[in-house]
Scaffold this motif. Sequence first.
Motif, PDB file in Angstrom:
ATOM      1  N   GLN A 168       0.842  16.978   1.144  1.00 25.20           N
ATOM      2  CA  GLN A 168       1.343  15.747   1.752  1.00 25.20           C
ATOM      3  C   GLN A 168       0.732  15.597   3.128  1.00 25.20           C
ATOM      4  O   GLN A 168       0.769  16.534   3.915  1.00 25.20           O
ATOM      5  CB  GLN A 168       2.859  15.816   1.916  1.00 25.20           C
ATOM      6  CG  GLN A 168       3.620  15.590   0.636  1.00 25.20           C
ATOM      7  CD  GLN A 168       5.085  15.817   0.868  1.00 25.20           C
ATOM      8  OE1 GLN A 168       5.523  16.940   0.994  1.00 25.20           O
ATOM      9  NE2 GLN A 168       5.843  14.738   0.943  1.00 25.20           N
ATOM     10  N   ASN A 186       0.844  -1.195   0.000  1.00 25.08           N
ATOM     11  CA  ASN A 186       0.000   0.000   0.000  1.00 25.08           C
ATOM     12  C   ASN A 186       0.881   1.248   0.000  1.00 25.08           C
ATOM     13  O   ASN A 186       1.325   1.734   1.033  1.00 25.08           O
ATOM     14  CB  ASN A 186      -0.903  -0.025   1.239  1.00 25.08           C
ATOM     15  CG  ASN A 186      -1.976   1.045   1.189  1.00 25.08           C
ATOM     16  OD1 ASN A 186      -1.790   2.078   0.571  1.00 25.08           O
ATOM     17  ND2 ASN A 186      -3.088   0.791   1.846  1.00 25.08           N
ATOM     18  N   HIS A 187       1.131   1.756  -1.208  1.00 32.07           N
ATOM     19  CA  HIS A 187       2.106   2.851  -1.337  1.00 32.07           C
ATOM     20  C   HIS A 187       1.629   4.149  -0.715  1.00 32.07           C
ATOM     21  O   HIS A 187       2.429   4.927  -0.206  1.00 32.07           O
ATOM     22  CB  HIS A 187       2.460   3.043  -2.805  1.00 32.07           C
ATOM     23  CG  HIS A 187       3.147   1.858  -3.379  1.00 32.07           C
ATOM     24  ND1 HIS A 187       4.408   1.478  -3.006  1.00 32.07           N
ATOM     25  CD2 HIS A 187       2.722   0.925  -4.276  1.00 32.07           C
ATOM     26  CE1 HIS A 187       4.742   0.370  -3.642  1.00 32.07           C
ATOM     27  NE2 HIS A 187       3.737   0.010  -4.415  1.00 32.07           N
ATOM     28  N   ASP A 188       0.328   4.363  -0.755  1.00 27.85           N
ATOM     29  CA  ASP A 188      -0.244   5.563  -0.132  1.00 27.85           C
ATOM     30  C   ASP A 188       0.134   5.653   1.335  1.00 27.85           C
ATOM     31  O   ASP A 188       0.613   6.665   1.824  1.00 27.85           O
ATOM     32  CB  ASP A 188      -1.775   5.483  -0.201  1.00 27.85           C
ATOM     33  CG  ASP A 188      -2.302   6.365  -1.299  1.00 27.85           C
ATOM     34  OD1 ASP A 188      -1.473   6.773  -2.135  1.00 27.85           O
ATOM     35  OD2 ASP A 188      -3.513   6.615  -1.312  1.00 27.85           O
ATOM     36  N   ALA A 204       2.700   8.102   3.470  1.00 30.93           N
ATOM     37  CA  ALA A 204       2.256   8.879   4.632  1.00 30.93           C
ATOM     38  C   ALA A 204       3.127   8.564   5.837  1.00 30.93           C
ATOM     39  O   ALA A 204       3.487   9.464   6.607  1.00 30.93           O
ATOM     40  CB  ALA A 204       0.792   8.571   4.937  1.00 30.93           C
ATOM     41  N   ARG A 230      -3.917  10.933   7.014  1.00 31.40           N
ATOM     42  CA  ARG A 230      -4.312  10.041   5.930  1.00 31.40           C
ATOM     43  C   ARG A 230      -5.350   9.023   6.423  1.00 31.40           C
ATOM     44  O   ARG A 230      -6.377   8.783   5.773  1.00 31.40           O
ATOM     45  CB  ARG A 230      -3.050   9.341   5.380  1.00 31.40           C
ATOM     46  CG  ARG A 230      -3.275   8.297   4.308  1.00 31.40           C
ATOM     47  CD  ARG A 230      -4.148   8.791   3.178  1.00 31.40           C
ATOM     48  NE  ARG A 230      -3.640   9.980   2.535  1.00 31.40           N
ATOM     49  CZ  ARG A 230      -2.846   9.993   1.488  1.00 31.40           C
ATOM     50  NH1 ARG A 230      -2.447   8.860   0.957  1.00 31.40           N
ATOM     51  NH2 ARG A 230      -2.448  11.114   0.964  1.00 31.40           N
TER      52      ARG A 230
END
Lengths: 266, 290
Positions: A215, A59-61, A65, A221
């Motif tokens: 960001q 899970n790159h998101d 974060a 997130r």
Amino acid sequence: MSALPRLSTIFLATITILVAVLLYSPLFVPIVSSFFTISHGSVDWSSPTLSTYVALAENHDILAALRTTLIVGVCTVILSVVSGTLLALYYHSRRSGRSLLQFIIFLPFLMPPIISGLALLIFFREIGLERSLLTVVIGHTVFVLAIVYRTVLMRLQSMSRTLVEASYDLGATGWQTFWRIILPNLSSAMVGGAILAFALSFDETMITILVTGTQSTLPVRLWAMMRLGFSPDINALVALILMFTVLLCVLAARFLIPRQVATERT
Amino acid sequence: MSEAGSTQPAERRLSLLVTVLAFALPVVFVLVPLAIFLGYSFFSVDQGTIVYGLSLGNYVRFFTDPIFLPVFWNTIVLCVSVAIICILLAYPAAYFLTTLKGRWRYALLMLLLVPLLMSYVIKIYAIRSILGLNGFLNKALVALGILQEPSTLFVFNMNAILLTLTLLLIPFAILPIFLSLERIPQVLLRASDDLGASGLQTFLRITLPLSLPGVASAASFVFVLAIGDFLTPQMVGGISGFTFGRILYSQFGTAYNWPFGAALSVALAVVVIAAILVGERIGRNRGTSV
């Protein structure tokens, strides 16, 4: 203390256990869930699996974060430990305006974060500073400064004056005394303060939501994702974060408690 | 550390410089933003742009509009309730801790405080899943036969906010109460015992009064943290659980009325400062009389 009647001890112990269960239930639910898969909204309890942890690694998101959170945390720690220590030294050695200074340092910690956050938001807009990681770091530093400052100041005040006097008697200059005597004596308080600062920064959500740019840190997130509901790999992340936090707590206690107890006894 | 009075001009200039530097960071990043913020509360908004003219319009609106005062009041009542429930749970727990000996006492205290440092957002999410219509609580209540079917009593409403805030904030109540209980001299308890008081009498006449400063600061901590929160109500409050924090937050998002939001924040700050002062005052008065 006189021996408590048995019944009241049982009553008190029961409430304590109840409180512990209440406090830990929101921590255990995601940890336990992290080892099972969820399909169609219900948990499949039959087969424990590590698949959520594998999914997390992809899970790159979330990983981005997490990286942002770590960067912010490290910058916050450096800024708050340096300035917190300097401010504590200033408070300890000078007379002019000390209590006013201390009051200002404690303000963001006493005020609800929504007020500190909004005040900074407007401030950044007025001085034309774009919302970015820099504004997040400033927000976090202002927020955790009081903790670091207090930790260092308490150590400074418990430090024996004779050490400093001995150092001067032996012919050391001010700088030598600072580097060889004061700083080493403060170091464990600074490390403890740094760990607390990092832990607070790692979890800070309310100020961050308000001052962050594009960001976002991990809590922000997660907060954004929650509106839709979590994917199962978040449970894995939660489990890992909890373990990491326990580690931080143990470390902070190590640096902050034993030495203080030791100095109190001597 | 330097002796005052006999300082050279150069040294005095250095000292002044150090003072200015020490104040620079807190003043620039704490005091100035708060001052600007306060100033904003007197501005107004016209068609999406902020008008930099002083007026009391925001405050008048806060006091006259039928929406804001009731929500404000309800939020205060909610947060007072949270503080009371937290104390009712934390006091016995803290008291129990002080009856333990040595290492156990601090190990257990640690155990009850650790959840504080764990992710706030995640805890809210987990509590939401526990409280939900298909959550653990409803399932447990149905399984135990207390409820016939899942109840909506604590799903996306004020009750949910109350329960969630309580769960999140209990540790903040435990610590000050524990510290004030621990500070009570054991001699007093032994003296009371020697003079023939029962355990209950000793508790009511000695322990309880002497621990009130801790209770006061615990209550003001919890209240302040609860009233400043907008994440919890936003997450678990649903449509009916509308708190002041959410209104405030919405002024900076969807409503885009920063000056009015700033005025609402000033109202919030006034309540928070009052709560801190009351907590401190009770704490100090009782504390010095020991």
